[in-house]
Design a protein around this motif. Structure first.
Motif, PDB file in Angstrom:
ATOM      1  N   LYS A  45      -2.622  -0.605   0.160  1.00  0.00           N
ATOM      2  CA  LYS A  45      -1.336  -0.869  -0.488  1.00  0.00           C
ATOM      3  C   LYS A  45      -0.852  -2.209   0.025  1.00  0.00           C
ATOM      4  O   LYS A  45      -0.590  -2.375   1.201  1.00  0.00           O
ATOM      5  N   LEU A  59       1.553  -3.087   2.688  1.00  0.00           N
ATOM      6  CA  LEU A  59       2.846  -2.493   2.373  1.00  0.00           C
ATOM      7  C   LEU A  59       3.032  -1.107   2.954  1.00  0.00           C
ATOM      8  O   LEU A  59       4.049  -0.480   2.722  1.00  0.00           O
ATOM      9  N   CYS A  60       2.047  -0.595   3.657  1.00  0.00           N
ATOM     10  CA  CYS A  60       2.287   0.678   4.314  1.00  0.00           C
ATOM     11  C   CYS A  60       1.595   0.678   5.663  1.00  0.00           C
ATOM     12  O   CYS A  60       0.630  -0.055   5.883  1.00  0.00           O
ATOM     13  N   MET A  73      -1.452  -1.771  -5.340  1.00  0.00           N
ATOM     14  CA  MET A  73      -0.090  -1.812  -5.862  1.00  0.00           C
ATOM     15  C   MET A  73       0.086  -2.953  -6.870  1.00  0.00           C
ATOM     16  O   MET A  73       1.158  -3.118  -7.434  1.00  0.00           O
ATOM     17  N   THR A 119      -5.523  10.264  -1.288  1.00  0.00           N
ATOM     18  CA  THR A 119      -4.586   9.380  -0.605  1.00  0.00           C
ATOM     19  C   THR A 119      -5.142   7.970  -0.472  1.00  0.00           C
ATOM     20  O   THR A 119      -6.315   7.711  -0.670  1.00  0.00           O
ATOM     21  N   HIS A 151       8.528   7.103   7.312  1.00  0.00           N
ATOM     22  CA  HIS A 151       7.995   6.269   6.240  1.00  0.00           C
ATOM     23  C   HIS A 151       9.023   6.024   5.151  1.00  0.00           C
ATOM     24  O   HIS A 151       8.722   5.436   4.134  1.00  0.00           O
ATOM     25  N   HIS A 190       9.438   2.810   2.464  1.00  0.00           N
ATOM     26  CA  HIS A 190       8.328   1.880   2.229  1.00  0.00           C
ATOM     27  C   HIS A 190       7.971   1.860   0.753  1.00  0.00           C
ATOM     28  O   HIS A 190       8.318   2.733  -0.002  1.00  0.00           O
ATOM     29  N   ALA A 191       7.232   0.862   0.411  1.00  0.00           N
ATOM     30  CA  ALA A 191       7.107   0.442  -0.988  1.00  0.00           C
ATOM     31  C   ALA A 191       6.919   1.558  -1.994  1.00  0.00           C
ATOM     32  O   ALA A 191       7.613   1.635  -2.989  1.00  0.00           O
ATOM     33  N   ALA A 192       5.952   2.445  -1.754  1.00  0.00           N
ATOM     34  CA  ALA A 192       5.641   3.402  -2.813  1.00  0.00           C
ATOM     35  C   ALA A 192       6.602   4.574  -2.823  1.00  0.00           C
ATOM     36  O   ALA A 192       6.644   5.336  -3.774  1.00  0.00           O
ATOM     37  N   HIS A 199       2.744  12.831  -0.267  1.00  0.00           N
ATOM     38  CA  HIS A 199       2.317  11.458  -0.512  1.00  0.00           C
ATOM     39  C   HIS A 199       1.226  11.031   0.429  1.00  0.00           C
ATOM     40  O   HIS A 199       0.336  10.275   0.090  1.00  0.00           O
TER      41      HIS A 199
END
Lengths: 295, 106
Positions: free
Chosen positions: A212, A219-220, A243, A263, B40, B43-45, B90
């Motif tokens: 991501k 981003l994560c 993403m 995931t 978390h 965060h973006a998602a 998630h």
């Protein structure tokens, strides 16, 4: 940028600036100098499920510098397969005249030394390695400090490589490769299903990380950790930003079906799913990644 | 499970549902399920959706993992939690060991 910096956990910021060390990508050196360009989120490679109790008193867990034997390393040796351990601890690099050039700290001594031998071979003659049992942050710091102090006492100076501002042992973070894109853009109609594109990509590239965000700005947290590990291993890998809605539209869902894995991030080696962040981390900690990437 | 069972299950927290699904199928000797969604949040998602029950850490010790690669073990867990993964779960951090692997080294 994934800078591997043990001061990430903020506990070292109050130490005196005496032992200023450059940042070094494969070696987790302590950076006591506040660097203005330090990225906001340094990576901690501490295991998620750490069960080690914090020791109240840290006994010195490493032999002294003087008592440790040096291992001569020639450029032809494969350093990592040789007599140097790939565990965590302190190490001292001696040049060909037997002078200490640098005292460092690493989660994988053999790997760090291997990098030094490639980047500054003229400064490398032999190495002393001190494995630290139970290498938590505290124990590693203590061990490194003990070697530094011992060396300073004996020689009256700091190794040249450890002086603040010395960047010799720092690997300039390589200009990061751009992430791979699966398609030319959303406006272009695909002639083959996205699954085929994924399949081709993982089969044509040895190591592929679907993450991501981009490798320079994940981003994560899990993706960030994956990148940190891959960078630390120094392996050549491709990254794909799942993403990215423009060039990788629909990738997340298609990838999950393709790999039968729900995931992200996902890492593929030789066309096969290795797993996600947990599995990569576990293999990294066990030292299994070197052989995985070599095959 | 009858509809009454399903309704009762939905009323439980995700953590409890995860626990019960894993416990029965895996005969776990150790099972820890932690909701770490707040770590978390944002965060973006995840941004925009409620930051509840989205990220979990699970630790399972089960004899059923014997002889299975890590990937296989994780897949087993994922398959057991397929419904949760479809409904807002998630991310899962998984530690999957066999009883032998957790014995202290001699």
């Amino acid at each position: 940028m994934a800078t591997l910096n043990l001061s990430s956990l903020q506990s070292l910021s109050s130490r005196p600036l005496f032992y200023a060390l450059p940042q070094n990508t494969p070696t987790l050196s302590f950076n006591f100098q506040p660097k203005p360009s330090t990225p906001a989120r340094p990576i901690s490679l501490k295991p998620y499920h750490s069960e080690k109790p914090r020791a109240g008193v840290v006994a010195l867990a490493v032999k002294s510098l003087g008592e440790t034997e040096a291992v001569a390393v020639s450029p032809e040796n494969d350093v990592t397969a040789g007599e140097l351990p790939s565990g965590s601890g302190v190490y001292a690099v001696y040049d060909k005249n037997g002078e200490v050039q640098f005292i460092g700290l690493s989660r994988n001594i053999a790997a760090s030394v291997s990098v030094h031998w490639k980047s500054v071979p003229e400064l490398c003659g032999s190495v002393k390695a001190g494995i630290v049992e139970e290498p938590d942050r505290e124990a590693l710091t203590q061990a490194w400090k003990s070697w530094m102090e011992e060396y300073i006492k004996v020689s009256g100076k700091i190794p040249p490589g450890n002086e603040s501002g010395n960047a010799t042992w720092v690997r300039q973070p390589p200009k990061r490769k751009p992430d791979l894109r699966l398609t030319p853009g959303r406006h272009v109609q695909l002639t083959v299903p996205l699954e085929n594109l994924i399949d081709t990509l993982v089969k044509q590239n040895k190591v592929v990380a679907f993450i991501k965000g981009s490798r320079s700005a994940p981003l994560c947290g899990f993706s960030q950790r994956v990148i940190a590990i891959l960078e630390n291993e120094g392996v050549d890998y491709e990254s794909v930003n799942v993403m990215d809605e423009e060039y990788n539209y629909g990738l997340r869902e298609t990838l999950k079906k393709y790999s039968n894995w729900p995931t992200l991030p996902q890492i593929f080696v030789d066309g096969e799913l290795v797993g996600g962040c947990d599995i990569l981390t576990s293999m990294y900690e066990k030292g299994e990644l070197a052989s995985l990437f070599k095959k | 499970m009858g509809s009454r069972g399903a309704a009762a299950a939905a009323a439980l927290s995700r953590a409890s549902r995860i626990r019960s699904k894993l416990q029965s199928a895996l005969e776990a000797t150790v099972l820890e399920v932690d909701d770490v969604s707040n770590q978390h949040a944002g965060h973006a998602a995840v941004r925009g959706s409620s930051d509840k029950e989205t990220h979990f850490n699970v630790k399972i010790v089960s004899p059923k993992f014997e002889g299975q690669s890590l990937v296989k073990r994780h897949r087993i867990v994922y398959d057991l939690l397929a419904d949760e993964l479809q409904s807002g779960l998630h991310a899962l951090s998984i530690v999957a060991k066999t009883p032998r692997e957790t014995k202290p080294a001699q």
